[in-house]
Design an enzyme around this catalytic site. Structure first.
Site, mmCIF file in Angstrom:
data_model
loop_
_atom_site.group_PDB
_atom_site.id
_atom_site.type_symbol
_atom_site.label_atom_id
_atom_site.label_comp_id
_atom_site.label_asym_id
_atom_site.label_seq_id
_atom_site.Cartn_x
_atom_site.Cartn_y
_atom_site.Cartn_z
ATOM 1 N N ALA A 18 0.749 -1.181 -0.049
ATOM 2 C CA ALA A 18 -0.061 0.041 0.042
ATOM 3 C C ALA A 18 0.846 1.278 -0.071
ATOM 4 O O ALA A 18 0.354 2.390 -0.092
ATOM 5 C CB ALA A 18 -0.989 -0.157 1.257
ATOM 6 N N THR A 19 2.137 0.996 -0.017
ATOM 7 C CA THR A 19 3.074 2.302 -0.049
ATOM 8 C C THR A 19 3.629 2.388 -1.210
ATOM 9 O O THR A 19 4.539 3.375 -1.293
ATOM 10 C CB THR A 19 4.051 2.199 1.417
ATOM 11 O OG1 THR A 19 4.956 1.091 1.237
ATOM 12 C CG2 THR A 19 3.209 2.368 2.852
ATOM 13 N N GLY A 20 3.343 1.643 -2.123
ATOM 14 C CA GLY A 20 3.887 1.666 -3.449
ATOM 15 C C GLY A 20 3.382 2.457 -4.489
ATOM 16 O O GLY A 20 2.261 3.028 -4.087
ATOM 17 N N ASP A 191 -5.440 -7.065 -16.324
ATOM 18 C CA ASP A 191 -4.815 -6.485 -17.320
ATOM 19 C C ASP A 191 -5.504 -5.140 -17.467
ATOM 20 O O ASP A 191 -7.034 -5.006 -17.963
ATOM 21 C CB ASP A 191 -5.074 -7.202 -18.362
ATOM 22 C CG ASP A 191 -4.336 -6.560 -19.930
ATOM 23 O OD1 ASP A 191 -4.436 -5.398 -19.906
ATOM 24 O OD2 ASP A 191 -3.730 -7.451 -20.369
ATOM 25 N N HIS A 192 -4.937 -4.014 -17.110
ATOM 26 C CA HIS A 192 -5.667 -2.703 -16.916
ATOM 27 C C HIS A 192 -6.342 -2.402 -18.421
ATOM 28 O O HIS A 192 -7.299 -1.623 -18.225
ATOM 29 C CB HIS A 192 -5.040 -1.756 -16.234
ATOM 30 C CG HIS A 192 -3.860 -1.165 -17.163
ATOM 31 N ND1 HIS A 192 -2.559 -1.523 -17.277
ATOM 32 C CD2 HIS A 192 -3.874 -0.067 -17.682
ATOM 33 C CE1 HIS A 192 -1.953 -0.856 -17.949
ATOM 34 N NE2 HIS A 192 -2.642 0.318 -18.171
ATOM 35 N N GLU A 230 3.750 5.134 -26.922
ATOM 36 C CA GLU A 230 4.150 5.878 -25.682
ATOM 37 C C GLU A 230 5.237 6.732 -25.934
ATOM 38 O O GLU A 230 6.286 6.457 -26.487
ATOM 39 C CB GLU A 230 4.456 5.081 -24.553
ATOM 40 C CG GLU A 230 3.395 4.049 -23.806
ATOM 41 C CD GLU A 230 3.932 3.325 -22.757
ATOM 42 O OE1 GLU A 230 3.698 3.804 -21.689
ATOM 43 O OE2 GLU A 230 4.524 2.285 -22.757
ATOM 44 N N ASP A 249 6.234 -6.956 -21.624
ATOM 45 C CA ASP A 249 5.468 -5.909 -21.063
ATOM 46 C C ASP A 249 4.213 -5.249 -21.776
ATOM 47 O O ASP A 249 3.173 -4.938 -20.906
ATOM 48 C CB ASP A 249 6.619 -4.765 -21.007
ATOM 49 C CG ASP A 249 6.102 -3.668 -20.187
ATOM 50 O OD1 ASP A 249 5.799 -3.979 -18.969
ATOM 51 O OD2 ASP A 249 6.064 -2.311 -20.453
ATOM 52 N N HIS A 254 -1.566 -6.571 -22.997
ATOM 53 C CA HIS A 254 -2.450 -5.722 -23.550
ATOM 54 C C HIS A 254 -2.669 -5.860 -25.033
ATOM 55 O O HIS A 254 -4.035 -5.753 -25.288
ATOM 56 C CB HIS A 254 -1.916 -4.434 -23.243
ATOM 57 C CG HIS A 254 -1.365 -3.956 -21.857
ATOM 58 N ND1 HIS A 254 -2.217 -4.552 -20.637
ATOM 59 C CD2 HIS A 254 -0.563 -3.395 -21.393
ATOM 60 C CE1 HIS A 254 -1.327 -4.087 -19.669
ATOM 61 N NE2 HIS A 254 -0.536 -3.413 -19.982
HETATM 62 C C1 BG6 Z 1 2.059 -1.240 -18.267
HETATM 63 C C2 BG6 Z 1 3.359 -1.391 -18.837
HETATM 64 O O1 BG6 Z 1 1.293 -2.523 -18.179
HETATM 65 O O2 BG6 Z 1 1.110 -0.506 -19.205
HETATM 66 C C3 BG6 Z 1 4.131 -0.082 -18.954
HETATM 67 O O3 BG6 Z 1 4.040 -1.994 -17.564
HETATM 68 C C4 BG6 Z 1 3.264 0.922 -19.877
HETATM 69 O O4 BG6 Z 1 5.276 -0.148 -19.280
HETATM 70 C C5 BG6 Z 1 1.758 0.879 -19.353
HETATM 71 O O5 BG6 Z 1 3.807 2.116 -19.816
HETATM 72 C C6 BG6 Z 1 0.957 1.511 -20.139
HETATM 73 O O6 BG6 Z 1 -0.427 1.639 -19.835
HETATM 74 P P1 BG6 Z 1 -1.026 3.052 -20.329
HETATM 75 O O7 BG6 Z 1 -2.371 2.850 -19.692
HETATM 76 O O8 BG6 Z 1 -0.653 4.290 -19.891
HETATM 77 O O9 BG6 Z 1 -1.323 2.885 -21.915
#
Ligand code: BG6
Length: 523
Positions: A18-20, A191-192, A230, A249, A254
Site C-alpha cells: 500500500a505504500t507503493g 490487465d488494466h 508511448e 511488457d 495488453h
Molecule cells: C503497463 C506497462 O502495463 O502499461 C508499462 O508495464 C506501460 O510499461 C503501461 O507504460 C501503459 O499503460 P497505459 O494505460 O498508460 O497505456
C-alpha cells in the site's frame, strides 16, 4: 459506468504494497473515483498493508496527497472527505511473518464486526511476484481465506497485478503456487487495458451495429492495425524493464487482449466464462512464429537511441538509469499476426508498441477492402478534360478504403472514413470523416480503468480479468519469439527517440503493399 449503477456490496479491501507507486497513482484515486460516483459501499473498509512503520494519520495524509495529484476529480467538493478517509487504515506487516498474519486476521475481524458484516475480502497483491507465494500461503495458514471447499469461498478474492510470469514455465509455477490456496474463480488477474472504457466498447461497436457486424470478416476487411505507442521512456522502471522488454511488457498482455476482442466470435452471452472462452479460441488460433525465418520475417524489434521528443532532447535507452549499457532489450515491437480460422484466414493483424515514439496513443484501425468494380474509376476522362491514364490514376488515388478507427486513448472515440463526392461538376471522390470523440467536450474523463476493475472485483465479476488459459496461451505465442531473438542478437539502438521505430517496421507493411495509418495527434 452508468451513473445509476448500484454500489458494490460492502467488503474489506486489503492492499498489500500500500505504500507503493501503483497504490498511490492508481488504486487510491480509483477508490476515490468510486466514492465520488457513489459506487463504494459506506461499510467498505480499506486496509493498507506494508512493511514500513506508519500511523493511520500518516497513511491518510499520503492518501490525500495521492488523490489530490492523481484523481481525475482532484479533491472534489462533492465528496465528504472525512467519511471517505476514515474507512482507510494501515497495518504493518513483514510479508514472511506468520505471526503477523494472525494479528491481521484479528484486526480484519474486528473491523468487520464493527460493521456487523460477514468476512468478504479482496486481497490485492500490489507487490513483487516473488511475494505472491509467501503471502497467499500465510493468508491460508492464518485462516484468512475461508475454507477452499466450504460455502462462501467466493467471498475471498485475490487480485494480482502483472507481470504474470516471465514465460510459460514461470507463469505455470506462479499459478501452481496461487492455486494451492485459491481456486481459479477467486483469482482476478489484472490487465488494466480491459478496464479502459473504449476497450469495453470494442464488442459493442462490433456486435451492436448492423453496419459492422455482418462485414467483420475476411471478405470485407483488408487488415487490422493495433498501435499502442508511448512517448515516455522507461521512467524509473529501468531495472524491471531491462529484464522484460516490450514483447513481454505490452504484447503478451495488453496487445493480445485487444486483438482477441477485435477478433473473437460473438459470445453466446455476456457471462464472464462465455466471453473468455471466445477470447481463448482466438489465442488458440493465432499462427505462431516459431523458427528463425518466420520470426525474423514477421516480427520487428527496436531499441531507442537518443533523440527529440516534444522539442526536448532525451537520452537513449542504454543511458537510462538501471539499464545495462549494452542492453539487448527491445523497447519497440511491430509484428504481423494471422488468425487461422474461417473468419480471419488471410487477414493480417499488424501490431506495434513502443516507448519513446512520437505520441501517446492507443488505437485499433480496421481497414476495409475496396469496393469491386467501382464505376468512379471509369468515368470518361474526356469529360474531366484529362488523359485516360492520368485520370484513372487520379481517381484511384482519391478513393481511400473505408477505415474504422477505435480510439482507446488519450482521445476516446470512433472515427470512420468514408468516400463522398467533392462539390463540383465531375464525380470527384474525396474521403470524409465521421468523427465522434467521447472525451473531447466533457471536462472530466471517463472512469479510470482501475475504477471499473476494483468495482468488478468487489461485485465478483471476473469478465474483465484474464483467465489462466488466456495467460498460458499468450505465453505460448510469445516464448518462441523470445527464443529466436535470444539466439539472434541485433545491432541496437536502431531508432531515434521521437520516431516510429526502426525502418523495418514500415517495411513489414510495405512488403504487403500497405502502410501504417497515422494515429491521433500524429503530425
Ligand atoms: C503497463 C506497462 O502495463 O502499461 C508499462 O508495464 C506501460 O510499461 C503501461 O507504460 C501503459 O499503460 P497505459 O494505460 O498508460 O497505456
Amino acid at each position: 459506468m452508468a451513473q445509476a449503477a448500484a454500489p458494490a456490496p460492502p467488503c474489506t479491501v486489503v492492499i498489500f504494497g500500500a505504500t507503493g507507486d501503483l497504490a498511490r497513482r492508481k488504486l487510491f484515486p480509483a477508490l476515490y473515483g468510486l466514492e465520488r460516483e457513489q459506487l463504494l459501499a459506506p461499510q467498505t473498509r480499506i486496509v493498507g498493508v506494508g512493511r514500513r512503520e506508519k500511523t493511520d494519520p500518516e497513511f491518510r495524509r499520503e492518501l490525500e496527497d495521492a488523490v489530490r495529484k492523481y484523481s481525475r476529480f482532484g479533491l472534489d467538493a462533492e465528496v465528504d472527505w472525512d467519511s471517505f478517509v476514515r474507512r482507510f487504515s494501515y497495518f504493518r506487516l513483514e510479508m514472511h511473518d506468520a505471526e503477523g498474519y494472525r494479528r491481521l486476521a484479528a484486526y480484519l475481524q474486528s473491523l468487520e464486526s464493527e460493521q456487523g458484516l460477514p468476512p468478504r475480502r479482496v486481497y490485492y497483491l500490489s507487490v513483487m511476484p516473488v511475494l505472491f507465494e509467501p503471502i497467499t500461503v500465510n493468508l491460508q495458514r492464518a485462516g484468512l481465506v475461508g475454507k477452499a471447499n466450504g460455502n462462501g469461498h467466493e467471498f475471498f478474492r485475490l487480485v494480482i497485478e502483472k507481470p504474470f510470469g516471465y514465460d510459460l514455465e514461470s507463469a505455470e509455477q506462479l499459478n501452481r503456487q496461487i492455486r494451492q490456496v485459491f481456486r481459479e474463480e477467486q483469482i482476478y488477474r489484472i490487465d488494466h487495458y480491459l478496464g479502459k472504457e473504449m476497450t469495453q466498447n470494442i464488442s459493442v461497436i462490433r456486435f451492436a451495429n448492423t453496419l459492422f457486424e455482418p462485414i467483420w470478416n475476411n471478405r470485407y476487411i483488408d487488415n487490422v492495425q493495433i498501435t499502442s505507442s508511448e512517448s515516455v521512456g522507461v521512467e524509473n522502471r529501468g531495472e524491471y524493464y531491462d529484464k522484460t522488454g516490450a514483447l513481454r511488457d505490452m504484447v503478451q498482455n495488453h496487445m493480445l487482449q485487444l486483438l482477441s476482442l477485435v477478433a473473437m466470435e460473438p459470445p453466446e452471452s455476456l457471462d464472464s466464462e462465455a466471453v473468455r472462452d471466445e477470447k481463448v479460441r482466438v489465442l488458440r488460433s493465432l499462427v505462431r512464429w516459431e523458427n528463425p525465418k518466420e520470426v525474423l520475417t514477421n516480427v520487428v524489434r527496436g531499441q531507442y537511441g537518443p533523440g527529440m521528443i516534444n522539442n526536448q532532447f532525451v537520452p537513449g535507452y542504454r543511458n537510462e538509469p538501471e539499464v545495462h549499457p549494452d542492453s539487448q532489450t527491445e523497447t519497440f515491437v511491430a509484428m504481423r499476426v494471422f488468425i487461422d480460422n474461417e473468419r480471419w484466414r488471410g487477414v493480417p493483424f499488424y501490431i506495434r508498441t513502443g516507448k519513446r515514439l512520437p505520441v501517446k496513443a492507443t488505437e485499433i484501425q480496421v481497414q476495409f477492402k475496396h469496393v469491386p468494380g467501382l464505376p468512379y474509376y471509369r468515368y470518361p476522362a474526356s469529360l474531366a478534360g484529362l488523359s485516360e491514364p492520368a485520370y484513372s490514376n487520379q481517381m484511384a488515388a482519391a478513393i481511400h478504403p473505408n477505415r474504422l478507427v477505435i480510439r482507446i486513448q488519450p482521445l476516446e472515440g470512433i472515427y470512420l472514413e468514408i468516400n463522398a463526392k467533392s462539390p463540383g461538376t465531375h464525380p470527384q471522390v474525396t474521403p470524409v470523416a465521421l468523427d465522434f470523440c467521447r472525451n473531447c467536450t466533457t471536462p472530466i474523463n471517463s472512469p479510470e480503468a482501475y475504477e471499473r476493475l476494483l468495482y468488478d472485483v468487489m461485485r465478483g465479476d471476473p469478465t474483465l480479468f484474464t483467465r489462466w488459459d488466456e495467460v498460458a496461451l499468450a505465453w505460448q505465442f510469445i516464448d518462441p519469439i523470445e527464443a529466436v531473438w535470444a539466439s539472434e542478437p541485433v545491432d541496437f539502438p536502431n531508432y531515434a527517440a521521437g520516431t516510429w521505430g526502426p525502418a523495418a517496421a514500415a517495411e513489414l507493411l510495405a512488403r504487403d503493399g500497405r502502410h501504417w495509418w497515422p494515429v491521433q495527434n500524429e503530425n
